[in-house]
Design a protein around this motif. Structure first.
Motif, PDB file in Angstrom:
ATOM      1  N   GLN A  35       0.779  -1.267   0.203  1.00  0.00           N
ATOM      2  CA  GLN A  35      -0.136   0.710  -0.439  1.00  0.00           C
ATOM      3  C   GLN A  35       0.221   1.160  -0.387  1.00  0.00           C
ATOM      4  N   THR A  36       0.635   1.842  -0.828  1.00  0.00           N
ATOM      5  CA  THR A  36       1.035   2.946  -0.938  1.00  0.00           C
ATOM      6  C   THR A  36       0.231   4.604  -0.944  1.00  0.00           C
ATOM      7  N   PHE A  37       1.240   5.613  -0.266  1.00  0.00           N
ATOM      8  CA  PHE A  37       0.510   7.140  -0.530  1.00  0.00           C
ATOM      9  C   PHE A  37       1.562   7.648  -0.297  1.00  0.00           C
ATOM     10  N   THR A  38       1.136   9.388  -1.084  1.00  0.00           N
ATOM     11  CA  THR A  38       1.833  10.452  -0.904  1.00  0.00           C
ATOM     12  C   THR A  38       1.431  11.002  -0.186  1.00  0.00           C
ATOM     13  N   LEU A  39       2.533  11.869   0.186  1.00  0.00           N
ATOM     14  CA  LEU A  39       1.630  12.467   2.273  1.00  0.00           C
ATOM     15  C   LEU A  39       0.499  13.353   1.811  1.00  0.00           C
ATOM     16  N   ASP A  40       0.729  13.791   0.579  1.00  0.00           N
ATOM     17  CA  ASP A  40      -0.774  15.390   0.471  1.00  0.00           C
ATOM     18  C   ASP A  40      -1.610  14.218   0.522  1.00  0.00           C
ATOM     19  N   GLU A  41      -2.142  13.289   0.114  1.00  0.00           N
ATOM     20  CA  GLU A  41      -3.175  12.265   0.072  1.00  0.00           C
ATOM     21  C   GLU A  41      -3.810  12.591   2.171  1.00  0.00           C
ATOM     22  N   LEU A  42      -2.437  12.540   2.545  1.00  0.00           N
ATOM     23  CA  LEU A  42      -2.890  12.396   3.850  1.00  0.00           C
ATOM     24  C   LEU A  42      -3.488  13.475   4.532  1.00  0.00           C
ATOM     25  N   VAL A  43      -4.523  13.609   5.244  1.00  0.00           N
ATOM     26  CA  VAL A  43      -5.041  14.598   6.084  1.00  0.00           C
ATOM     27  C   VAL A  43      -4.542  14.579   7.243  1.00  0.00           C
ATOM     28  N   ASP A  44      -4.302  16.410   7.536  1.00  0.00           N
ATOM     29  CA  ASP A  44      -2.587  16.522   8.567  1.00  0.00           C
ATOM     30  C   ASP A  44      -1.667  15.844   8.776  1.00  0.00           C
ATOM     31  N   GLY A  45      -1.403  14.538   7.942  1.00  0.00           N
ATOM     32  CA  GLY A  45      -0.231  14.245   8.302  1.00  0.00           C
ATOM     33  C   GLY A  45      -1.237  12.441   8.380  1.00  0.00           C
ATOM     34  N   LYS A  46      -1.831  12.516   9.016  1.00  0.00           N
ATOM     35  CA  LYS A  46      -2.920  11.480   9.250  1.00  0.00           C
ATOM     36  C   LYS A  46      -3.316  10.209   7.974  1.00  0.00           C
ATOM     37  N   GLY A  47      -2.902   9.101   8.051  1.00  0.00           N
ATOM     38  CA  GLY A  47      -3.726   8.237   6.982  1.00  0.00           C
ATOM     39  C   GLY A  47      -3.807   6.375   7.579  1.00  0.00           C
ATOM     40  N   THR A  48      -4.741   6.207   6.484  1.00  0.00           N
ATOM     41  CA  THR A  48      -5.241   4.675   7.808  1.00  0.00           C
ATOM     42  C   THR A  48      -4.947   3.468   6.779  1.00  0.00           C
ATOM     43  N   PHE A  49      -4.270   2.687   6.716  1.00  0.00           N
ATOM     44  CA  PHE A  49      -4.194   1.458   6.056  1.00  0.00           C
ATOM     45  C   PHE A  49      -4.489  -0.195   6.252  1.00  0.00           C
ATOM     46  N   LYS A  50      -4.587  -0.971   5.866  1.00  0.00           N
ATOM     47  CA  LYS A  50      -4.525  -2.731   5.685  1.00  0.00           C
ATOM     48  C   LYS A  50      -3.813  -3.088   6.629  1.00  0.00           C
ATOM     49  N   TYR A  51      -3.666  -3.607   7.679  1.00  0.00           N
ATOM     50  CA  TYR A  51      -2.521  -4.621   8.528  1.00  0.00           C
ATOM     51  C   TYR A  51      -3.281  -5.700   8.230  1.00  0.00           C
ATOM     52  N   ALA A  52      -2.442  -6.828   7.891  1.00  0.00           N
ATOM     53  CA  ALA A  52      -2.841  -8.342   8.365  1.00  0.00           C
ATOM     54  C   ALA A  52      -2.688  -8.587   9.688  1.00  0.00           C
ATOM     55  N   GLU A  53      -3.094  -8.955   9.872  1.00  0.00           N
ATOM     56  CA  GLU A  53      -3.035  -9.299  11.246  1.00  0.00           C
ATOM     57  C   GLU A  53      -1.459 -10.245  12.121  1.00  0.00           C
ATOM     58  N   GLY A  54      -1.201 -10.513  12.853  1.00  0.00           N
ATOM     59  CA  GLY A  54       0.314 -11.527  13.505  1.00  0.00           C
ATOM     60  C   GLY A  54       1.284 -11.088  11.891  1.00  0.00           C
ATOM     61  N   HIS A  55       0.834 -10.259  10.727  1.00  0.00           N
ATOM     62  CA  HIS A  55       2.999 -10.008   9.986  1.00  0.00           C
ATOM     63  C   HIS A  55       3.577  -9.092  10.068  1.00  0.00           C
ATOM     64  N   SER A  56       4.593  -8.592   9.667  1.00  0.00           N
ATOM     65  CA  SER A  56       5.291  -7.553   9.601  1.00  0.00           C
ATOM     66  C   SER A  56       5.311  -6.573   8.026  1.00  0.00           C
ATOM     67  N   TYR A  57       5.665  -5.263   8.176  1.00  0.00           N
ATOM     68  CA  TYR A  57       5.259  -4.671   7.668  1.00  0.00           C
ATOM     69  C   TYR A  57       6.752  -4.109   7.461  1.00  0.00           C
ATOM     70  N   THR A  58       7.016  -3.940   6.091  1.00  0.00           N
ATOM     71  CA  THR A  58       8.277  -3.283   5.542  1.00  0.00           C
ATOM     72  C   THR A  58       7.925  -0.981   4.966  1.00  0.00           C
ATOM     73  N   ILE A  59       8.409  -0.617   6.101  1.00  0.00           N
ATOM     74  CA  ILE A  59       8.166   0.611   5.095  1.00  0.00           C
ATOM     75  C   ILE A  59       9.677   0.906   4.560  1.00  0.00           C
ATOM     76  N   SER A  60       9.056   2.191   3.023  1.00  0.00           N
ATOM     77  CA  SER A  60       9.611   2.860   3.069  1.00  0.00           C
ATOM     78  C   SER A  60       9.223   3.631   2.642  1.00  0.00           C
ATOM     79  N   ALA A  61      10.158   4.793   1.636  1.00  0.00           N
ATOM     80  CA  ALA A  61       9.860   6.757   1.768  1.00  0.00           C
ATOM     81  C   ALA A  61      10.424   6.899   0.987  1.00  0.00           C
TER      82      ALA A  61
END
Length: 134
Positions: free
Chosen positions: A48-74
């Protein structure tokens, strides 16, 4: 032949981004969440990818699969219309974060460590993601 899908339990996880990069062209700053434990055919998204201008006041929501880990890149990228591609694409660094949890070891807490987000429980406060340029 038609194939079924594998139901994967997901949480809607709120996150905030603290942009300390100096880049103010927010449409060119992207943040991505990639499931390190992705299940082929699963109902949870792999990335799941977001641009910072899509966020509202720097806040967003993403789907997290329970029990998994996520690599965050920017990254920050500028599109060159003449050349027809992005150029100057530096990777941005992610600050570590420790959120809610239980117990005494790091494994017992929601956390970002070395760019990997691991949640032991659904956070009641947004996951805090700090971006900076090293």
């Amino acid at each position: 032949t038609e194939y079924g899908s594998i139901e994967v339990e997901t949480w809607d996880v709120t996150f905030t981004v603290d942009n300390r990069t100096g880049f103010d062209d927010l449409a060119n700053v992207q943040i991505s969440f990639t499931d390190s434990n992705y299940i082929y055919g699963g109902t949870a998204p792999q990335s799941q990818t977001f641009t910072l201008d899509e966020l509202v006041d720097g806040k967003g929501t993403f789907k997290y699969a329970e029990g998994h880990s996520y690599t965050i890149s920017a990254s920050h990228a500028t599109y060159n219309e003449e050349a027809g591609h992005y150029e100057n694409v530096p990777a941005l660094d992610i600050y570590g974060w420790r959120g809610e949890g239980y117990g005494s070891s790091d494994a017992d807490f929601n956390r970002i460590e070395d760019g990997v987000l691991t949640l032991v429980s659904l956070p009641t406060k947004p996951v805090e993601i700090g971006l900076y340029v090293d």
